[in-house]
Design an enzyme around this catalytic site. Structure first.
Site, PDB file in Angstrom:
ATOM      1  N   PRO A  87       0.857  -1.179   0.000  1.00 45.42           N
ATOM      2  CA  PRO A  87       0.000   0.000   0.000  1.00 45.42           C
ATOM      3  C   PRO A  87       0.895   1.231   0.000  1.00 45.42           C
ATOM      4  O   PRO A  87       1.953   1.221   0.623  1.00 45.42           O
ATOM      5  CB  PRO A  87      -0.757  -0.087   1.336  1.00 45.42           C
ATOM      6  CG  PRO A  87      -0.228  -1.287   2.056  1.00 45.42           C
ATOM      7  CD  PRO A  87       0.976  -1.785   1.344  1.00 45.42           C
ATOM      8  N   TYR A  89       0.843   5.848  -0.308  1.00 41.65           N
ATOM      9  CA  TYR A  89       0.029   7.069  -0.413  1.00 41.65           C
ATOM     10  C   TYR A  89       0.918   8.270  -0.681  1.00 41.65           C
ATOM     11  O   TYR A  89       2.119   8.251  -0.381  1.00 41.65           O
ATOM     12  CB  TYR A  89      -0.835   7.263   0.834  1.00 41.65           C
ATOM     13  CG  TYR A  89      -0.057   7.611   2.084  1.00 41.65           C
ATOM     14  CD1 TYR A  89       0.761   6.674   2.701  1.00 41.65           C
ATOM     15  CD2 TYR A  89      -0.153   8.880   2.664  1.00 41.65           C
ATOM     16  CE1 TYR A  89       1.463   6.981   3.853  1.00 41.65           C
ATOM     17  CE2 TYR A  89       0.537   9.193   3.818  1.00 41.65           C
ATOM     18  CZ  TYR A  89       1.347   8.241   4.409  1.00 41.65           C
ATOM     19  OH  TYR A  89       2.048   8.548   5.544  1.00 41.65           O
ATOM     20  N   ASP A 118      -3.314   4.479  -2.299  1.00 44.90           N
ATOM     21  CA  ASP A 118      -4.437   4.964  -1.503  1.00 44.90           C
ATOM     22  C   ASP A 118      -4.886   6.271  -2.153  1.00 44.90           C
ATOM     23  O   ASP A 118      -4.480   7.356  -1.748  1.00 44.90           O
ATOM     24  CB  ASP A 118      -3.952   5.181  -0.060  1.00 44.90           C
ATOM     25  CG  ASP A 118      -5.063   5.683   0.859  1.00 44.90           C
ATOM     26  OD1 ASP A 118      -6.155   5.988   0.353  1.00 44.90           O
ATOM     27  OD2 ASP A 118      -4.816   5.763   2.074  1.00 44.90           O
ATOM     28  N   ARG A 160      -4.765  -3.332   0.975  1.00 48.55           N
ATOM     29  CA  ARG A 160      -4.329  -4.743   1.047  1.00 48.55           C
ATOM     30  C   ARG A 160      -5.427  -5.653   0.511  1.00 48.55           C
ATOM     31  O   ARG A 160      -5.148  -6.638  -0.180  1.00 48.55           O
ATOM     32  CB  ARG A 160      -3.957  -5.114   2.480  1.00 48.55           C
ATOM     33  CG  ARG A 160      -2.716  -4.366   2.954  1.00 48.55           C
ATOM     34  CD  ARG A 160      -2.150  -4.937   4.246  1.00 48.55           C
ATOM     35  NE  ARG A 160      -1.034  -4.110   4.697  1.00 48.55           N
ATOM     36  CZ  ARG A 160      -1.101  -3.224   5.694  1.00 48.55           C
ATOM     37  NH1 ARG A 160      -2.211  -3.069   6.379  1.00 48.55           N
ATOM     38  NH2 ARG A 160      -0.044  -2.498   6.009  1.00 48.55           N
ATOM     39  N   ASP A 186       5.651   0.306   2.394  1.00 47.72           N
ATOM     40  CA  ASP A 186       6.646   1.003   1.556  1.00 47.72           C
ATOM     41  C   ASP A 186       7.804   1.618   2.336  1.00 47.72           C
ATOM     42  O   ASP A 186       8.784   2.057   1.738  1.00 47.72           O
ATOM     43  CB  ASP A 186       5.979   2.047   0.632  1.00 47.72           C
ATOM     44  CG  ASP A 186       5.266   3.165   1.373  1.00 47.72           C
ATOM     45  OD1 ASP A 186       5.311   3.192   2.617  1.00 47.72           O
ATOM     46  OD2 ASP A 186       4.659   4.027   0.692  1.00 47.72           O
ATOM     47  N   ASP A 187       7.707   1.677   3.670  1.00 46.25           N
ATOM     48  CA  ASP A 187       8.771   2.345   4.438  1.00 46.25           C
ATOM     49  C   ASP A 187       9.695   1.394   5.194  1.00 46.25           C
ATOM     50  O   ASP A 187      10.650   1.829   5.824  1.00 46.25           O
ATOM     51  CB  ASP A 187       8.160   3.374   5.407  1.00 46.25           C
ATOM     52  CG  ASP A 187       7.129   2.762   6.335  1.00 46.25           C
ATOM     53  OD1 ASP A 187       6.655   1.644   6.061  1.00 46.25           O
ATOM     54  OD2 ASP A 187       6.796   3.398   7.347  1.00 46.25           O
ATOM     55  N   GLU A 273      -3.211  -7.785  11.880  1.00 47.56           N
ATOM     56  CA  GLU A 273      -2.462  -9.006  11.560  1.00 47.56           C
ATOM     57  C   GLU A 273      -3.160 -10.223  12.172  1.00 47.56           C
ATOM     58  O   GLU A 273      -3.398 -11.220  11.500  1.00 47.56           O
ATOM     59  CB  GLU A 273      -1.024  -8.915  12.096  1.00 47.56           C
ATOM     60  CG  GLU A 273      -0.177  -7.823  11.459  1.00 47.56           C
ATOM     61  CD  GLU A 273      -0.352  -6.451  12.089  1.00 47.56           C
ATOM     62  OE1 GLU A 273      -1.271  -6.282  12.923  1.00 47.56           O
ATOM     63  OE2 GLU A 273       0.435  -5.541  11.745  1.00 47.56           O
ATOM     64  N   HIS A 300      11.183  -2.664  10.820  1.00 42.75           N
ATOM     65  CA  HIS A 300      10.020  -1.776  10.727  1.00 42.75           C
ATOM     66  C   HIS A 300      10.510  -0.329  10.853  1.00 42.75           C
ATOM     67  O   HIS A 300      10.206   0.379  11.810  1.00 42.75           O
ATOM     68  CB  HIS A 300       9.039  -2.144  11.863  1.00 42.75           C
ATOM     69  CG  HIS A 300       7.767  -1.382  11.838  1.00 42.75           C
ATOM     70  ND1 HIS A 300       7.477  -0.376  12.723  1.00 42.75           N
ATOM     71  CD2 HIS A 300       6.698  -1.477  11.015  1.00 42.75           C
ATOM     72  CE1 HIS A 300       6.287   0.113  12.451  1.00 42.75           C
ATOM     73  NE2 HIS A 300       5.788  -0.532  11.431  1.00 42.75           N
ATOM     74  N   THR A 301      11.273   0.097   9.878  1.00 41.77           N
ATOM     75  CA  THR A 301      11.799   1.460   9.904  1.00 41.77           C
ATOM     76  C   THR A 301      10.680   2.439   9.560  1.00 41.77           C
ATOM     77  O   THR A 301       9.728   2.086   8.857  1.00 41.77           O
ATOM     78  CB  THR A 301      12.942   1.620   8.880  1.00 41.77           C
ATOM     79  OG1 THR A 301      12.557   0.966   7.663  1.00 41.77           O
ATOM     80  CG2 THR A 301      14.220   0.997   9.381  1.00 41.77           C
TER      81      THR A 301
HETATM   82  C1  UGA Z   1       2.131  -0.286  11.404  1.00 43.08           C
HETATM   83  C2  UGA Z   1       2.175  -1.656  10.754  1.00 43.08           C
HETATM   84  O1  UGA Z   1       3.516  -2.049  10.548  1.00 43.08           O
HETATM   85  C3  UGA Z   1       1.442  -1.582   9.414  1.00 43.08           C
HETATM   86  O2  UGA Z   1       1.546  -2.785   8.733  1.00 43.08           O
HETATM   87  C4  UGA Z   1      -0.002  -1.208   9.683  1.00 43.08           C
HETATM   88  O3  UGA Z   1      -0.716  -1.081   8.491  1.00 43.08           O
HETATM   89  C5  UGA Z   1      -0.032   0.131  10.380  1.00 43.08           C
HETATM   90  O4  UGA Z   1       0.769   0.104  11.572  1.00 43.08           O
HETATM   91  C6  UGA Z   1      -1.451   0.553  10.796  1.00 43.08           C
HETATM   92  O5  UGA Z   1      -1.575   1.488  11.599  1.00 43.08           O
HETATM   93  O6  UGA Z   1      -2.393  -0.004  10.316  1.00 43.08           O
HETATM   94  P1  UGA Z   1       3.166   2.058  10.514  1.00 43.08           P
HETATM   95  O7  UGA Z   1       4.624   2.248  10.221  1.00 43.08           O
HETATM   96  O8  UGA Z   1       2.615   2.689  11.746  1.00 43.08           O
HETATM   97  O9  UGA Z   1       2.865   0.520  10.496  1.00 43.08           O
HETATM   98  O10 UGA Z   1       2.252   2.500   9.272  1.00 43.08           O
HETATM   99  P2  UGA Z   1       2.627   3.190   7.908  1.00 43.08           P
HETATM  100  O11 UGA Z   1       3.970   2.763   7.450  1.00 43.08           O
HETATM  101  O12 UGA Z   1       2.367   4.639   8.019  1.00 43.08           O
HETATM  102  O13 UGA Z   1       1.524   2.563   6.939  1.00 43.08           O
HETATM  103  C7  UGA Z   1       1.542   1.213   6.525  1.00 43.08           C
HETATM  104  C8  UGA Z   1       1.382   1.141   5.006  1.00 43.08           C
HETATM  105  O14 UGA Z   1       0.172   1.741   4.630  1.00 43.08           O
HETATM  106  C9  UGA Z   1       2.488   1.869   4.239  1.00 43.08           C
HETATM  107  O15 UGA Z   1       2.865   1.110   3.116  1.00 43.08           O
HETATM  108  C10 UGA Z   1       1.845   3.179   3.843  1.00 43.08           C
HETATM  109  O16 UGA Z   1       2.345   3.711   2.635  1.00 43.08           O
HETATM  110  C11 UGA Z   1       0.389   2.778   3.686  1.00 43.08           C
HETATM  111  N1  UGA Z   1      -0.556   3.874   4.021  1.00 43.08           N
HETATM  112  C12 UGA Z   1      -0.433   4.602   5.160  1.00 43.08           C
HETATM  113  C13 UGA Z   1      -1.582   4.174   3.141  1.00 43.08           C
HETATM  114  O17 UGA Z   1      -1.717   3.529   2.091  1.00 43.08           O
HETATM  115  N2  UGA Z   1      -2.449   5.190   3.437  1.00 43.08           N
HETATM  116  C14 UGA Z   1      -2.336   5.947   4.572  1.00 43.08           C
HETATM  117  O18 UGA Z   1      -3.150   6.879   4.775  1.00 43.08           O
HETATM  118  C15 UGA Z   1      -1.295   5.631   5.449  1.00 43.08           C
HETATM  119 MN    MN Z   2       5.593   1.950   8.429  1.00 44.14          MN
END
Ligand code: UGA
Ligand code: MN
Length: 323
Positions: A87, A89, A118, A160, A186-187, A273, A300-301
């Site tokens: 995913p 954004y 997104d 997802r 992606d991060d 999960e 989990h960077t």
């Molecule tokens: C943690 C977990 O590692 C994620 O797998 C989980 O989805 C997320 O929490 C959650 O809150 O649901 P975190 O580093 O806090 O991860 O979350 P992000 O990296 O900001 O987002 C996870 C993924 O969703 C990324 O690939 C990001 O690009 C994508 N994302 C995030 C979107 O597609 N839309 C958004 O508005 C925010």
């Molecule tokens: Mn993340």
């Protein structure tokens, strides 16, 4: 008369020599490979090796008989495809994150990247990026409804699920090819060894994740080759105390559980999960990877928010640059 013949011979000689040399060079040229190897793989041999399968055609007429006394070349077992659902954004660091990810994925053989934006439409930035990424990929998009775009709510649920729906649709009419699904945010930071480990997933495999849950790492606890609990600093009561980056699922399991999806209703952050894994497996069934879950191969960077305090309100530069 003799001298005329001599002159003609010496005029022709260099041409004859050129033709002979050309013929010789041509026969020495190596034959073009049957299947080009598009991607470099550092793990071409060995355990779950990342060697691309050679697609050999039927032998041409006449060669079958000659080969009968020799051992027939065995077709190489097909390497399971790794489907990475990402995913993503729009934000200032998006292209930088995708660049790091593509640089990793390009080194993994037989990987198909499912990038899900997104957004209400595919963006030009991501479309252009994917077109030049040099990776087998699918570009999807689905917007997160506004009511779910709030801090404290799970992210990327719809994206997802869109990736899962695409996978199921693509394989609905054919016998499932060997494949493994992995949710690659992606991060995060992924080692190449991780892909080698997940490639042999039979149903659902698990491994440690670094820099998560308020600790240096979280990991499944393993005894006699079975997962018996979780080392975690956050909500140890989760049925599967594991981050999205800590597991992979075989394509077969995804197809035989067509209703398994990520749910919005009743889902709390950090429980996505568990909610998903509960639908497709049990803790006892999990396959520990990464040396019985003692090695960290994914981190989990999180990228810090960029400082754009000095960005001008109106475009000042003489050129427009995509960042
Ligand atoms: C943690 C977990 O590692 C994620 O797998 C989980 O989805 C997320 O929490 C959650 O809150 O649901 P975190 O580093 O806090 O991860 O979350 P992000 O990296 O900001 O987002 C996870 C993924 O969703 C990324 O690939 C990001 O690009 C994508 N994302 C995030 C979107 O597609 N839309 C958004 O508005 C925010
Ligand atoms: Mn993340």
């Amino acid at each position: 008369m003799k001298s005329v013949l001599f002159t003609r011979f010496f005029i022709l000689l260099p041409w004859i020599l050129i033709v002979i040399i050309m013929l010789d060079v041509d026969t020495r040229r190596p034959a073009t490979p049957i299947t080009p190897r598009p991607y470099f793989s550092p793990y071409a041999v060995g355990r779950g090796g990342a060697r691309l399968p050679m697609r050999r055609g039927r032998p041409a007429h006449g060669t079958e008989k000659r080969n009968q006394s020799r051992p027939q070349p065995q077709p190489e077992p097909q390497l399971p495809t790794i489907y990475a659902i990402t995913p993503t954004y729009s934000r200032p660091v998006q292209k930088a994150e995708l660049t790091r990810l593509a640089n990793t994925f390009r080194q993994v053989a037989q990987l198909h990247w499912i990038l899900v934006e997104d957004a209400a439409a595919r963006s030009e930035l991501v479309s252009r990026f994917l077109a030049r990424a040099g990776l087998p990929s699918t570009h999807l998009h689905v917007p997160t409804p506004r009511r779910y775009k709030r801090p404290g709510l799970p992210r990327a649920t719809e994206q997802r699920n869109a990736g899962l729906a695409w996978l199921r649709q693509r394989h609905q009419h054919q016998r499932a090819q060997p494949g493994v699904l992995f949710f690659a945010d992606d991060d995060n930071t992924y080692s190449l060894e991780l892909f080698q480990e997940m490639r042999t997933t039979r149903k659902v495999s698990v491994w440690p994740v670094g820099l998560v849950g308020g600790r240096r790492y979280e990991r499944p606890l393993v005894e006699n080759g079975k997962v018996v609990g979780w080392y975690t600093g956050w909500r140890a009561d989760r049925p599967f105390a594991i981050d999205m980056a800590g597991f992979a699922v075989s394509l077969q399991v995804i197809l035989s559980n067509p209703k398994a999806v990520f749910k919005r209703r009743g889902s709390q952050p950090g429980m996505q999960e568990s909610d998903f894994l509960k639908q497709i497996t049990t803790v006892e069934e999990l396959e520990p990877k990464a040396n019985n879950c003692t090695k960290v191969l994914v981190w989990h960077t999180r990228t810090e928010k960029v400082n754009l305090a000095n960005e001008p309100k109106y475009h000042l530069d003489t050129v427009k640059i995509e960042v």
